[in-house]
Design a protein around this motif. Structure first.
Motif, PDB file in Angstrom:
ATOM      1  N   ARG A 154       6.167  48.060  19.075  1.00 42.68           N
ATOM      2  CA  ARG A 154       5.318  49.200  19.431  1.00 42.68           C
ATOM      3  C   ARG A 154       5.324  49.449  20.940  1.00 42.68           C
ATOM      4  N   ASP A 155       5.949  48.549  21.702  1.00 46.83           N
ATOM      5  CA  ASP A 155       5.999  48.661  23.169  1.00 46.83           C
ATOM      6  C   ASP A 155       4.609  48.821  23.776  1.00 46.83           C
ATOM      7  N   ILE A 156       3.689  48.017  23.285  1.00 44.02           N
ATOM      8  CA  ILE A 156       2.351  47.995  23.875  1.00 44.02           C
ATOM      9  C   ILE A 156       2.463  47.411  25.285  1.00 44.02           C
ATOM     10  N   THR A 157       1.917  48.088  26.251  1.00 40.36           N
ATOM     11  CA  THR A 157       2.026  47.633  27.636  1.00 40.36           C
ATOM     12  C   THR A 157       1.057  46.486  27.916  1.00 40.36           C
ATOM     13  N   GLY A 158       1.380  45.704  28.924  1.00 38.77           N
ATOM     14  CA  GLY A 158       0.508  44.602  29.325  1.00 38.77           C
ATOM     15  C   GLY A 158      -0.356  45.006  30.501  1.00 38.77           C
ATOM     16  N   GLY A 159      -1.663  44.936  30.325  1.00 41.06           N
ATOM     17  CA  GLY A 159      -2.576  45.293  31.405  1.00 41.06           C
ATOM     18  C   GLY A 159      -3.389  44.131  31.925  1.00 41.06           C
ATOM     19  N   SER A 160      -3.354  43.002  31.211  1.00 37.87           N
ATOM     20  CA  SER A 160      -4.215  41.877  31.557  1.00 37.87           C
ATOM     21  C   SER A 160      -3.420  40.754  32.214  1.00 37.87           C
ATOM     22  N   ILE A 161      -4.082  40.010  33.077  1.00 29.64           N
ATOM     23  CA  ILE A 161      -3.409  38.959  33.832  1.00 29.64           C
ATOM     24  C   ILE A 161      -3.197  37.712  32.971  1.00 29.64           C
ATOM     25  N   ASN A 162      -2.158  36.978  33.297  1.00 27.20           N
ATOM     26  CA  ASN A 162      -1.777  35.809  32.509  1.00 27.20           C
ATOM     27  C   ASN A 162      -2.605  34.579  32.897  1.00 27.20           C
ATOM     28  N   PRO A 163      -2.563  33.522  32.086  1.00 26.38           N
ATOM     29  CA  PRO A 163      -3.334  32.322  32.427  1.00 26.38           C
ATOM     30  C   PRO A 163      -2.894  31.701  33.743  1.00 26.38           C
ATOM     31  N   ARG A 164      -1.621  31.874  34.118  1.00 24.23           N
ATOM     32  CA  ARG A 164      -1.128  31.306  35.375  1.00 24.23           C
ATOM     33  C   ARG A 164      -1.943  31.814  36.568  1.00 24.23           C
ATOM     34  N   THR A 165      -2.423  33.056  36.508  1.00 28.81           N
ATOM     35  CA  THR A 165      -3.207  33.608  37.608  1.00 28.81           C
ATOM     36  C   THR A 165      -4.426  32.733  37.890  1.00 28.81           C
ATOM     37  N   TYR A 166      -5.149  32.368  36.837  1.00 24.71           N
ATOM     38  CA  TYR A 166      -6.335  31.532  36.999  1.00 24.71           C
ATOM     39  C   TYR A 166      -5.948  30.090  37.355  1.00 24.71           C
ATOM     40  N   GLU A 167      -4.879  29.600  36.751  1.00 26.04           N
ATOM     41  CA  GLU A 167      -4.492  28.197  36.928  1.00 26.04           C
ATOM     42  C   GLU A 167      -4.048  27.907  38.354  1.00 26.04           C
ATOM     43  N   ILE A 168      -3.284  28.816  38.954  1.00 30.66           N
ATOM     44  CA  ILE A 168      -2.902  28.656  40.355  1.00 30.66           C
ATOM     45  C   ILE A 168      -4.156  28.687  41.230  1.00 30.66           C
ATOM     46  N   GLY A 169      -5.047  29.640  40.935  1.00 33.44           N
ATOM     47  CA  GLY A 169      -6.294  29.742  41.698  1.00 33.44           C
ATOM     48  C   GLY A 169      -7.116  28.472  41.640  1.00 33.44           C
ATOM     49  N   GLY A 170      -7.110  27.812  40.483  1.00 35.42           N
ATOM     50  CA  GLY A 170      -7.888  26.590  40.322  1.00 35.42           C
ATOM     51  C   GLY A 170      -7.359  25.424  41.123  1.00 35.42           C
ATOM     52  N   CYS A 171      -6.146  25.546  41.677  1.00 37.08           N
ATOM     53  CA  CYS A 171      -5.548  24.463  42.475  1.00 37.08           C
ATOM     54  C   CYS A 171      -5.751  24.671  43.972  1.00 37.08           C
ATOM     55  N   GLY A 172      -6.323  25.806  44.372  1.00 34.28           N
ATOM     56  CA  GLY A 172      -6.588  26.018  45.791  1.00 34.28           C
ATOM     57  C   GLY A 172      -5.345  26.305  46.601  1.00 34.28           C
ATOM     58  N   THR A 173      -4.435  27.108  46.054  1.00 36.99           N
ATOM     59  CA  THR A 173      -3.164  27.444  46.697  1.00 36.99           C
ATOM     60  C   THR A 173      -3.039  28.965  46.788  1.00 36.99           C
ATOM     61  N   LEU A 174      -2.406  29.448  47.855  1.00 36.96           N
ATOM     62  CA  LEU A 174      -2.200  30.882  47.957  1.00 36.96           C
ATOM     63  C   LEU A 174      -1.269  31.362  46.851  1.00 36.96           C
TER      64      LEU A 174
ATOM     65  N   GLY B 108       0.962  21.246  45.913  1.00 35.88           N
ATOM     66  CA  GLY B 108       1.805  20.902  47.033  1.00 35.88           C
ATOM     67  C   GLY B 108       2.497  22.079  47.686  1.00 35.88           C
ATOM     68  N   SER B 109       2.526  23.228  47.039  1.00 42.08           N
ATOM     69  CA  SER B 109       3.267  24.373  47.560  1.00 42.08           C
ATOM     70  C   SER B 109       2.391  25.237  48.461  1.00 42.08           C
ATOM     71  N   LYS B 110       2.998  25.763  49.497  1.00 42.50           N
ATOM     72  CA  LYS B 110       2.267  26.655  50.393  1.00 42.50           C
ATOM     73  C   LYS B 110       1.988  27.995  49.729  1.00 42.50           C
ATOM     74  N   ILE B 111       2.952  28.477  48.968  1.00 44.50           N
ATOM     75  CA  ILE B 111       2.815  29.755  48.268  1.00 44.50           C
ATOM     76  C   ILE B 111       3.341  29.588  46.851  1.00 44.50           C
ATOM     77  N   VAL B 112       2.577  30.054  45.863  1.00 45.54           N
ATOM     78  CA  VAL B 112       3.042  30.099  44.479  1.00 45.54           C
ATOM     79  C   VAL B 112       3.172  31.566  44.082  1.00 45.54           C
ATOM     80  N   VAL B 113       4.343  31.932  43.604  1.00 44.63           N
ATOM     81  CA  VAL B 113       4.610  33.308  43.169  1.00 44.63           C
ATOM     82  C   VAL B 113       4.311  33.417  41.676  1.00 44.63           C
ATOM     83  N   ASN B 114       3.684  34.522  41.296  1.00 44.33           N
ATOM     84  CA  ASN B 114       3.378  34.796  39.893  1.00 44.33           C
ATOM     85  C   ASN B 114       3.917  36.179  39.550  1.00 44.33           C
ATOM     86  N   LEU B 115       4.836  36.231  38.603  1.00 44.48           N
ATOM     87  CA  LEU B 115       5.367  37.506  38.114  1.00 44.48           C
ATOM     88  C   LEU B 115       5.221  37.522  36.602  1.00 44.48           C
TER      89      LEU B 115
END
Length: 355
Positions: free
Chosen positions: A264-284, A243-250
């Motif tokens: 160990r302060d290992i950095t994060g380089g990979s995208i979260n599941p939300r990235t794919y899940e928002i995409g699967g709904c057809g929303t910007l 239903g949303s025009k824009i979904v923000v992912n941080l």
């Protein structure tokens, strides 16, 4: 016609237009035809509903049998069923303290074991020891592959997450789920800082901020009318995304401290599941940039990105005023996600690597 009637008509028109375009995109995607393996897999879920449903569905389709057992009944179910592989999702939070001992007992039975870590690198203080109990380790975080090898895991694979199409899919929504800007997730401190800075900018927009701990906001009084505190069920999340025009992912921060067990302060380089899940709904989607994003999506083509709050605000303003461009990017994101980033794709890779 009254202004409220015109607004309702326009909202209905745009919703129908968006959903119709999503259906047209899906109709053009070739069906997936994964290979089927003559193996029996016992799957132990983490209670990540959307992920567990996707993994279970893919395993059921691609193996001779998928048996699902709880963390508490894993050993008993393995003894009773004698599968070819025991696959554990994440192994944290809801798993018993003697989980690693049970895995060792299973390996002594000659049964292969694997774990897929999907909370990396946020709980690496815990997964460092747990990982060594398994024959094969999968991690969704690229920066953790070498970490697991260094702590003594003989076989480690990078395996990104995905979206389950039966869950994260285009839907038609009512006005209760329709917003200009939506964010669903817990209030980690980088997210708090972002929304505190955006408090004034958001005042003339219809906004949803949902999740836990949003009382951390210093601008809570300005933003409180936008906030829905607490857990949002998966089905409702899907409706809000649609239903949303824009979904923000941080993405959440990786620094060790109150919200993470990552000394160990290992950095994060990979995208979260939300990235794919928002995409699967057809929303910007407008997301911050993680290192491997460009392997999966193309900024400006099927996703949008931001480096700072000002850029995010500029892009929100732009895409709220440019409906056709917003929809075109959203539809391309739906196509990319559904064609390349489903659990069918990921489990096919997992089974090829596990045996």
């Amino acid at each position: 016609m009254s202004s409220s009637s015109r607004d309702g008509y326009q909202a209905g028109y745009f919703e129908g237009y968006r959903f119709g375009g999503c259906q047209a995109v899906l109709a053009r995607i070739p069906p997936q035809s994964p290979s089927k393996r003559n193996v029996r897999v016992l799957y132990v879920p983490q209670n990540f509903e959307a992920i567990d449903r996707g993994v279970t569905a893919a395993l059921s389709e691609m193996t001779a049998e998928c048996i699902v057992a709880s963390p508490e009944t894993m050993l008993e179910a393995t003894i009773a069923n004698r599968p070819d592989l025991v696959l554990v999702m994440n192994g944290l939070h809801v798993f018993p303290d003697n989980h690693a001992e049970h895995i060792q007992s299973i390996r002594e039975m000659g049964i292969r074991t694997a774990i897929w870590f999907v909370d990396d690198p946020y709980f690496t203080d815990d997964t460092a020891n747990l990982s060594r109990a398994f024959d094969v380790v999968f991690t969704h975080e690229q920066s953790c592959v070498e970490f697991y090898r260094e702590v003594g895991c003989p076989v480690v694979h990078y395996l990104p997450l995905a979206a389950e199409p039966s869950v994260f899919r285009p839907l038609q929504t009512s006005k209760d789920y329709q917003f200009d800007v939506c964010f669903i997730g817990n209030a980690f401190w980088n997210r708090v800082e972002m929304f505190d800075q955006m408090a004034g900018f958001l005042q003339d927009k219809k906004v949803l901020i949902a999740g836990g701990h949003w009382d951390r906001l210093s601008q809570y009084d300005q933003l409180s009318r936008f906030i829905r505190n607490g857990w949002v069920a998966v089905e409702e999340t899907v409706s809000y995304y649609n239903g949303s025009k824009i979904v923000v992912n941080l993405h959440r921060p990786t620094t060790a401290g109150q919200d993470n067990r990552n000394m160990r302060d290992i950095t994060g380089g990979s995208i979260n599941p939300r990235t794919y899940e928002i995409g699967g709904c057809g929303t910007l989607q407008i997301t911050d940039v993680r290192g491997d994003l460009l392997q999966y999506y193309r900024p400006g083509y099927d996703i949008e990105t931001f480096q700072n709050v000002q850029e995010l605000q500029d892009k929100i303003d732009y895409y709220l005023k440019h409906e056709k461009e917003r929809q075109a990017i959203a539809w391309r994101c739906l196509r990319t996600t559904r064609q390349y980033h489903t659990f069918t794709n990921r489990i096919e890779r997992l089974l090829a690597a596990a045996f």
